[in-house]
Design a protein around this motif. Structure first.
Motif, PDB file in Angstrom:
ATOM      1  N   GLU A  18       0.844  -1.188   0.000  1.00  0.00           N
ATOM      2  CA  GLU A  18       0.000   0.000   0.000  1.00  0.00           C
ATOM      3  C   GLU A  18       0.879   1.238   0.000  1.00  0.00           C
ATOM      4  N   LYS A  19       0.373   2.299  -0.612  1.00  0.00           N
ATOM      5  CA  LYS A  19       1.006   3.600  -0.461  1.00  0.00           C
ATOM      6  C   LYS A  19       0.418   4.286   0.774  1.00  0.00           C
ATOM      7  N   SER A  20       1.217   5.107   1.386  1.00  0.00           N
ATOM      8  CA  SER A  20       0.765   5.798   2.588  1.00  0.00           C
ATOM      9  C   SER A  20      -0.402   6.722   2.265  1.00  0.00           C
ATOM     10  N   GLY A  21      -1.425   6.704   3.117  1.00  0.00           N
ATOM     11  CA  GLY A  21      -2.588   7.545   2.904  1.00  0.00           C
ATOM     12  C   GLY A  21      -2.413   8.942   3.481  1.00  0.00           C
ATOM     13  N   ASP A  22      -3.461   9.745   3.392  1.00  0.00           N
ATOM     14  CA  ASP A  22      -3.425  11.098   3.945  1.00  0.00           C
ATOM     15  C   ASP A  22      -3.347  11.064   5.465  1.00  0.00           C
ATOM     16  N   ARG A  23      -2.858  12.158   6.035  1.00  0.00           N
ATOM     17  CA  ARG A  23      -2.839  12.296   7.474  1.00  0.00           C
ATOM     18  C   ARG A  23      -4.275  12.490   7.984  1.00  0.00           C
ATOM     19  N   LYS A  24      -4.501  12.148   9.230  1.00  0.00           N
ATOM     20  CA  LYS A  24      -5.842  12.239   9.816  1.00  0.00           C
ATOM     21  C   LYS A  24      -6.055  13.634  10.409  1.00  0.00           C
ATOM     22  N   LEU A  25      -7.118  14.291   9.953  1.00  0.00           N
ATOM     23  CA  LEU A  25      -7.439  15.637  10.426  1.00  0.00           C
ATOM     24  C   LEU A  25      -8.024  15.561  11.839  1.00  0.00           C
ATOM     25  N   LYS A  85      -8.784  20.020  17.103  1.00  0.00           N
ATOM     26  CA  LYS A  85      -7.688  20.988  17.089  1.00  0.00           C
ATOM     27  C   LYS A  85      -7.904  22.039  16.000  1.00  0.00           C
ATOM     28  N   VAL A  86      -8.381  21.605  14.836  1.00  0.00           N
ATOM     29  CA  VAL A  86      -8.584  22.518  13.714  1.00  0.00           C
ATOM     30  C   VAL A  86      -9.584  23.611  14.064  1.00  0.00           C
ATOM     31  N   LEU A  87     -10.647  23.231  14.758  1.00  0.00           N
ATOM     32  CA  LEU A  87     -11.707  24.197  15.080  1.00  0.00           C
ATOM     33  C   LEU A  87     -11.292  25.228  16.110  1.00  0.00           C
ATOM     34  N   ASN A  88     -10.113  25.045  16.690  1.00  0.00           N
ATOM     35  CA  ASN A  88      -9.590  26.067  17.608  1.00  0.00           C
ATOM     36  C   ASN A  88      -9.071  27.289  16.863  1.00  0.00           C
ATOM     37  N   TYR A  89      -8.952  27.139  15.527  1.00  0.00           N
ATOM     38  CA  TYR A  89      -8.430  28.218  14.702  1.00  0.00           C
ATOM     39  C   TYR A  89      -9.443  28.580  13.620  1.00  0.00           C
ATOM     40  N   ASP A  90      -9.330  29.751  13.101  1.00  0.00           N
ATOM     41  CA  ASP A  90     -10.214  30.220  12.029  1.00  0.00           C
ATOM     42  C   ASP A  90      -9.608  29.796  10.683  1.00  0.00           C
ATOM     43  N   ILE A  91      -9.690  28.484  10.403  1.00  0.00           N
ATOM     44  CA  ILE A  91      -9.098  27.929   9.181  1.00  0.00           C
ATOM     45  C   ILE A  91     -10.205  27.621   8.187  1.00  0.00           C
ATOM     46  N   ASP A  92     -10.084  28.168   6.991  1.00  0.00           N
ATOM     47  CA  ASP A  92     -11.087  27.927   5.956  1.00  0.00           C
ATOM     48  C   ASP A  92     -11.061  26.450   5.531  1.00  0.00           C
ATOM     49  N   LYS A  93     -12.242  25.888   5.278  1.00  0.00           N
ATOM     50  CA  LYS A  93     -12.337  24.479   4.883  1.00  0.00           C
ATOM     51  C   LYS A  93     -11.559  24.183   3.602  1.00  0.00           C
ATOM     52  N   ALA A  94     -11.323  25.196   2.798  1.00  0.00           N
ATOM     53  CA  ALA A  94     -10.599  25.002   1.546  1.00  0.00           C
ATOM     54  C   ALA A  94      -9.170  24.486   1.788  1.00  0.00           C
ATOM     55  N   TYR A  95      -8.663  24.672   3.004  1.00  0.00           N
ATOM     56  CA  TYR A  95      -7.300  24.256   3.318  1.00  0.00           C
ATOM     57  C   TYR A  95      -7.228  22.841   3.890  1.00  0.00           C
ATOM     58  N   TYR A  96      -8.380  22.232   4.145  1.00  0.00           N
ATOM     59  CA  TYR A  96      -8.385  20.917   4.796  1.00  0.00           C
ATOM     60  C   TYR A  96      -7.620  19.871   3.976  1.00  0.00           C
ATOM     61  N   LYS A  97      -7.805  19.909   2.676  1.00  0.00           N
ATOM     62  CA  LYS A  97      -7.153  18.901   1.831  1.00  0.00           C
ATOM     63  C   LYS A  97      -5.633  19.014   1.905  1.00  0.00           C
ATOM     64  N   SER A  98      -5.117  20.257   1.842  1.00  0.00           N
ATOM     65  CA  SER A  98      -3.664  20.441   1.898  1.00  0.00           C
ATOM     66  C   SER A  98      -3.121  20.083   3.281  1.00  0.00           C
ATOM     67  N   ILE A  99      -3.924  20.299   4.299  1.00  0.00           N
ATOM     68  CA  ILE A  99      -3.492  19.924   5.653  1.00  0.00           C
ATOM     69  C   ILE A  99      -3.343  18.412   5.751  1.00  0.00           C
ATOM     70  N   LYS A 100      -4.309  17.687   5.188  1.00  0.00           N
ATOM     71  CA  LYS A 100      -4.235  16.229   5.221  1.00  0.00           C
ATOM     72  C   LYS A 100      -3.049  15.711   4.413  1.00  0.00           C
ATOM     73  N   LYS A 101      -2.585  16.533   3.469  1.00  0.00           N
ATOM     74  CA  LYS A 101      -1.413  16.157   2.676  1.00  0.00           C
ATOM     75  C   LYS A 101      -0.102  16.480   3.398  1.00  0.00           C
ATOM     76  N   GLY A 102      -0.204  17.103   4.593  1.00  0.00           N
ATOM     77  CA  GLY A 102       0.993  17.365   5.395  1.00  0.00           C
ATOM     78  C   GLY A 102       1.457  18.807   5.417  1.00  0.00           C
ATOM     79  N   LYS A 103       0.699  19.732   4.821  1.00  0.00           N
ATOM     80  CA  LYS A 103       1.101  21.139   4.776  1.00  0.00           C
ATOM     81  C   LYS A 103       0.807  21.858   6.099  1.00  0.00           C
ATOM     82  N   ASP A 104       1.724  22.756   6.483  1.00  0.00           N
ATOM     83  CA  ASP A 104       1.454  23.647   7.606  1.00  0.00           C
ATOM     84  C   ASP A 104       0.438  24.700   7.183  1.00  0.00           C
TER      85      ASP A 104
END
Length: 301
Positions: free
Chosen positions: A151-158, A162-181
């Motif tokens: 298997e190839k490694s899957g996305d990180r688990k959101l 923790k995410v809801l503690n910040y004002d993060i737009d949902k549009a960034y969720y995918k990149s976060i799961k890919k490992g982006k700060d």
């Protein structure tokens, strides 16, 4: 990861045992590995959907590993298959199958692709966004490969708490799961490790049949989730191994131990033995995570 043993005995079919064939279900793929006589009957018995088999891997051109293939290819045609079928196997497999199709005037109505193998070193033979498959060169009487499915490694688990503690737009969720700060509007950087957890551990499966004892393949098998390794003979017939190109249960267990695999599944038993539990007993003297393969048996990891 699920492995269904359709057949795991050597040489010829018997009333209650079948030659080598098995199905691997991994990351939404269904792979057929080897295709001895009776394979399509066992596929039906085990309720495996024919339409989901798009890739077939043949280890070598001894009859107990591929004599069921032309029948299955023909059945796919009669079932009005449309999806392409890919067959991976030693050079010569295309000629063996297409000659039978030609002489019986049974050409497929669906795309049939052969990927013939000649390399004596391990090579990548299949890859998509979920799984990679490599050959495992084996030492048998004729050219033979095992197969390593990873298997190839899957996305990180959101971590939404923790995410809801910040004002993060949902549009960034995918990149976060890919490992982006995350960089906030004021320039503050939220480390990815604060917002996510590691992905599920990847699983891997190694299929090794038929082969003499050979430590050269150990690096390819290192720490796999499960290893299927042929164990044609018990120690009482070890003297037959080299000339026939096979292994004993203890030799299979020794490979498993040295490769630090998590689980060992035995198979490809000589039909001279009436009690296959003897194979497990001998293997357990070397390695403690041993399963005894048998027709119709299912393993889930």
């Amino acid at each position: 990861m699920k492995i269904t043993i359709l057949g795991c005995y050597s040489a010829t079919p018997r009333t209650f045992t079948n030659p080598t064939s098995q199905v691997l279900e991994i990351n939404n793929h269904i792979f057929l590995i080897d295709c001895g006589e009776g394979t399509q009957v066992e596929l039906r018995r085990n309720k495996i959907k024919f339409s989901r088999i798009n890739h077939i891997f043949i280890s070598h051109l001894h009859g107990d590993h591929f004599f069921g293939l032309v029948g299955l290819v023909s059945t796919f045609r009669m079932l009005n298959r449309e999806n392409p079928l890919h067959i991976y196997g030693p050079k010569g497999i295309k000629e063996a199958i297409t000659l039978q199709l030609k002489l019986s005037n049974s050409w497929t109505d669906y795309p049939l692709h052969f990927h013939e193998l000649t390399n004596s070193d391990s090579e990548l033979i299949f890859e998509d966004d979920k799984v990679v498959v490599r050959t495992i060169p084996l030492q048998h009487r004729i050219y033979c490969n095992g197969f390593l499915f990873q298997e190839k490694s899957g996305d990180r688990k959101l971590l939404m708490s923790k995410v809801l503690n910040y004002d993060i737009d949902k549009a960034y969720y995918k990149s976060i799961k890919k490992g982006k700060d995350v960089i906030m509007s004021d320039g503050t950087i939220i480390p990815n490790t604060e917002l996510t957890d590691d992905p599920a551990p990847v699983k891997s499966y190694a299929f090794c049949s038929d082969t003499r004892y050979d430590e050269d393949k150990i690096p390819l098998l290192n720490e796999v989730t499960a290893l299927y390794h042929e164990s044609t003979f018990l120690e009482s017939h070890k003297h037959l191994c080299y000339k026939t190109g096979h292994s004993t249960a203890i030799e299979a267990a020794t490979i498993a131990k040295k490769a630090k695999v998590q689980n060992l599944i035995l198979g490809h038993y000589s039909t001279r033995y009436d009690n296959i539990e003897q194979f497990k007993d001998e293997a357990l003297t070397v390695f403690d995570q041993v399963e005894i393969g048998d027709d119709g048996k299912v393993f889930e990891f």
